[in-house]
Scaffold this active site. Structure first.
Site, PDB file in Angstrom:
ATOM      1  CG  ASN A  26      -2.027   0.844   1.002  1.00  0.00           C
ATOM      2  OD1 ASN A  26      -1.897   1.865   0.343  1.00  0.00           O
ATOM      3  ND2 ASN A  26      -3.314   1.001   1.688  1.00  0.00           N
ATOM      4  CG  ASP A  27       1.661   3.102   3.627  1.00  0.00           C
ATOM      5  OD1 ASP A  27       0.689   3.660   3.161  1.00  0.00           O
ATOM      6  OD2 ASP A  27       1.992   2.868   4.768  1.00  0.00           O
ATOM      7  CB  THR A  28       5.912   0.251  -0.838  1.00  0.00           C
ATOM      8  OG1 THR A  28       4.937  -0.900  -1.273  1.00  0.00           O
ATOM      9  CG2 THR A  28       6.505   0.180   0.453  1.00  0.00           C
ATOM     10  CB  VAL A  29       2.468   1.105  -4.918  1.00  0.00           C
ATOM     11  CG1 VAL A  29       3.519  -0.054  -4.937  1.00  0.00           C
ATOM     12  CG2 VAL A  29       0.974   0.690  -4.057  1.00  0.00           C
ATOM     13  CB  ALA A  83       1.748   5.930   6.278  1.00  0.00           C
TER      14      ALA A  83
END
Lengths: 469, 109
Positions: free
Chosen positions: A396-399, A436
């Site tokens: 999620n956060d990494t994309v 996050a």
């Protein structure tokens, strides 16, 4: 018994060289396995030769008992750890690494404790080093234990916060240092008060490790695990100074340096400072006010299968969700089917995807995905623009393209630029936010489709559909 | 001794040199490790700080009363777990990256 040092010291030197060569061999997957065997050989030599030191001590009332205790401790500790390490599932590897690391820290604290009880300042001129090593070791031990509990799911992965947390933590650390200093300042050890100062010192050291790790959330674990690895290394190195043990000094300092570097790399991969990771309880607050246009568009396995089968190039971006769902085997199966159909499949691996450094690489390797197909963020990002389908599995956060938006908590974090692909499929459990606590703009893009459900389940259905095509 | 070298130079300086050089060595060696191998690097260095077992054994040997024996026992127990667990975990992970073993792995799976 002076002569034993003519045997021990050259062996320590050899062991230290083997440790360095081992770490060097780990820079290449082809030689890495050799490396750990070398290190293991060096360790065996170092530990076996060390037995000479207690073995040649003058007889005392406790020496025999000490040897019995030593044999029991080595046998029990070794057997349990070996069994657990062999049995644990690959998806649970982060907590295993954390717990073994914590044990090293605990051992460093125990060594410091014995050395301090044997004789303190000024009789033992190294006792201030024992205090430092003992403190760092206790912090690493308790902190790693909390990290283990969080990763194992025995306590919440969310940041645990309370008002005035940073001040409380600072007071605890100060008290630990204060009691350590009190202990050093008191002559006459082992009688009455000084020993209780020692106990207070360790209690507050352990408490600090506990409290320091509580506000750190699950997705920051890669930073935390490598930080405690570095701290244990430092504690071991400092204890090595106190004991004049060169094998411990070199092993500890090298690990301290390596762990620090890895910690910095992990923090950089999130564009956050170490202190931000440690002290800001990141992810405990949700972003408000950001409005995103559009809606999430669900899709079904059949459509995904068709999209994949007729693509020329597919990039898969895995995240912690893949680990939770144990979906790596299905990922491999799907990859094989697609490749048989002539589709090019690559993997984009974000450095902090998962719960420890390199987590995704380990899981995909376990499933049998060749490491030629795994690419770093820098290598894979230019390729998304020419990619037909980018498949996000439990990341999620990494994309999240919010990383490009000024004012977002993620702003500046390097991300996998999946949104540049012609089509994006996101495999996700539900509509929730990432760690996050930030809405993911990606999910609302026109080229993005959501495939809801457990990743293993969803991929199984996609594979079924692919086989029918 | 002809030169008037102070005690601290003889006693402490070599240790500080060792620490500084070892830190550089660690940094240089590690900075070449690719992202792919970050986990085995971490668990491998985890194993290497298991050298703490050597110190723990010496301290338990020196223990002269119950509190010292308890602390020493705990230290050896934890260090032994660190060193065996660290080795086994690293070896398991590296086995999966071992190219010569990969085809067999596939059949098992």
């Amino acid at each position: 018994m002076e002569w034993i040092y003519y045997i021990i010291e050259p062996i320590y030197l050899l062991a230290a060289l083997l440790f360095i060569l081992a770490l060097r061999a780990m820079s290449n997957p082809a030689t890495a396995r050799r490396g750990i065997v070398w290190a293991g050989f060096g360790m065996l030599l170092a530990v076996a030769s060390t037995v000479l030191i207690p073995a040649t001590l003058p007889a005392s009332s406790t020496l025999e008992m000490n040897f019995v205790l030593m044999a029991i401790a080595v046998a029990v500790g070794g057997a349990i750890a070996y069994y657990a390490a062999i049995k644990v599932q690959m998806t649970n590897m982060p907590q295993m690494v954390a717990i073994y690391n914590g044990m090293g820290g605990g051992a460093a604290a125990g060594i410091a404790a014995v050395d301090l009880m044997l004789g303190g300042w000024p009789a033992n001129m190294y006792s201030p080093l024992d205090i430092v090593g003992g403190l760092i070791g206790s912090i690493s031990f308790a902190g790693s234990l909390v990290a283990f509990l969080k990763l194992q799911g025995w306590m919440t992965q969310k940041p645990v916060t309370f008002p005035g947390q940073n001040v409380v933590n600072l007071v605890i650390l100060f008290l630990a240092a204060l009691f350590g200093a009190f202990f050093l300042a008191q002559p006459g050890f082992l009688s009455g008060i000084p020993v209780s100062f020692l106990i207070l010192f360790f209690v507050f050291g352990l408490l600090y490790g506990l409290f320091m790790t509580l506000p750190i959330g699950g997705a920051d674990m890669p930073v935390v695990i490598s930080l405690y690895n570095a701290l244990t290394g430092m504690a071991v190195g400092i204890d090595g100074f106190a004991l004049n043990n060169y094998a411990m000094i070199i092993a500890g300092v090298i690990v301290g340096a390596a762990g620090s570097l890895l910690t910095l790399l992990m923090a950089k991969a999130m564009n956050r400072s170490i202190s931000n990771v440690l002290f800001s309880a990141f992810g405990s607050k949700e972003e408000s006010g950001a409005t995103i246009q559009g809606s999430m568009k669900p899709t079904d396995p059949d459509d995904v299968a068709v999209m994949l089968a007729y693509a020329a190039k597919v990039i898969i971006a895995p995240g912690y969700g893949m680990a939770v769902a144990q979906a790596q085997g299905k990922v491999k199966e799907m990859t094989d089917i697609l490749e048989a159909k002539g589709v090019s499949v690559k993997f984009g691996i974000h450095p902090v995807a998962g719960r420890m450094p390199g987590h995704m690489n380990v899981l995909l390797a376990e499933a049998g995905v060749s490491y030629d197909k795994l690419f770093d963020i820098d290598e894979i990002n230019p390729e998304f623009a020419t990619t037909d389908v980018a498949m996000v599995i439990g990341a999620n956060d990494t994309v999240n393209p919010a990383a490009h938006r000024q004012g977002s908590p993620l702003f500046g974090m390097p991300i996998l630029e999946v949104e540049q692909a012609h089509n994006v499929v996101v495999l996700k459990r539900g509509q929730g936010k990432g760690f996050a606590g930030i809405e993911n703009d990606l999910f609302y893009r026109d080229n993005c489709k959501m495939l809801y459900g457990d990743a293993q389940d969803s991929l199984g259905k996609v594979i079924q559909a692919l086989k029918k095509l | 001794m002809i030169l008037d070298i102070p005690q601290w130079v003889l006693l402490y300086l070599p240790l500080i040199y060792i620490a500084v050089l070892a830190a550089f060595t660690g940094y240089e060696v590690i900075s070449r490790v690719p992202t792919l191998l970050h986990t085995p690097l971490m668990s491998g260095s985890n194993f290497i700080h298991g050298a703490v077992l050597a110190g723990a054994m010496v301290m338990l040997g020196l223990a002269q009363n119950l509190p010292e024996q308890i602390a020493g026992f705990v230290a050896v127990l934890l260090a032994a777990a660190n060193v065996t667990g660290g080795y086994a975990v690293t070896d398991r992970i590296l086995e999966m990256f071992d190219r010569s073993k990969q085809p067999q792995k596939k059949k098992e799976a």
